[in-house]
Design a protein around this motif. Structure first.
Motif: not given
Length: 158
Positions: A87, A89, A109, A111, A113
């Motif tokens: 992951r 960010a 922002n 995130n 994966q």
């Protein structure tokens, strides 16, 4: 569902690899080629972009085509906030102009994966838009990828 095609760097990520992955994403988005960008995502990648939910490359392509038909003069900078094995960010800012000529700086922002091949399986983005004047712009390079010598977000005080 994942693709057998690898998209380096692949997990687990080191700090340098996370930074490289973010820069590759930034460069691709600044290139504004939805079909090429979609290849960095799994075929069934799941997105949340603001309040819009997408799944799969076809929806990603349609979303990006729509985005860049409305967000003109688009220039983006991403910066790694943190990372783990699979992951990453990032925080980002991008500047764009609407059809009426109003400039905006959008802050957010993401995130991410990744699967074992380095394709993004999930993307969650939160974004806020701020109207700015033309003289408040900070991203003034020619359209396309940010030049290597252009400051990043931290250097710009963003």
């Amino acid at each position: 569902m994942t693709s057998s095609k690898s998209r380096p760097p692949i997990p687990p990520f080191s700090h340098e690899e996370a930074v490289l992955k973010a820069r590759k994403a930034e460069d691709a988005w600044n290139g504004q080629n939805p079909e090429a960008i979609a290849q960095a995502y799994t075929a069934d990648s799941q997105w949340r972009n603001r309040a819009e939910f997408l799944q799969g490359r076809e929806q990603i392509i349609a979303f990006l085509q729509r985005k860049w038909s409305q967000e003109l003069q688009y220039r983006l900078i991403k910066e790694v906030w943190c990372y783990t094995d699979d992951r990453i960010a990032v925080r980002f800012a991008y500047e764009w102009q609407d059809a009426a000529g109003q400039w905006y700086r959008s802050y957010g922002n993401e995130n991410w994966q990744f699967d074992k091949q380095g394709l993004m399986a999930a993307r969650h983005a939160s974004i806020n838009d701020l109207a700015i004047s033309e003289d408040q712009r900070k991203f003034r390079w020619p359209l396309g990828p940010r030049p290597d010598d252009h400051p990043g977000l931290s250097a710009l005080g963003l």
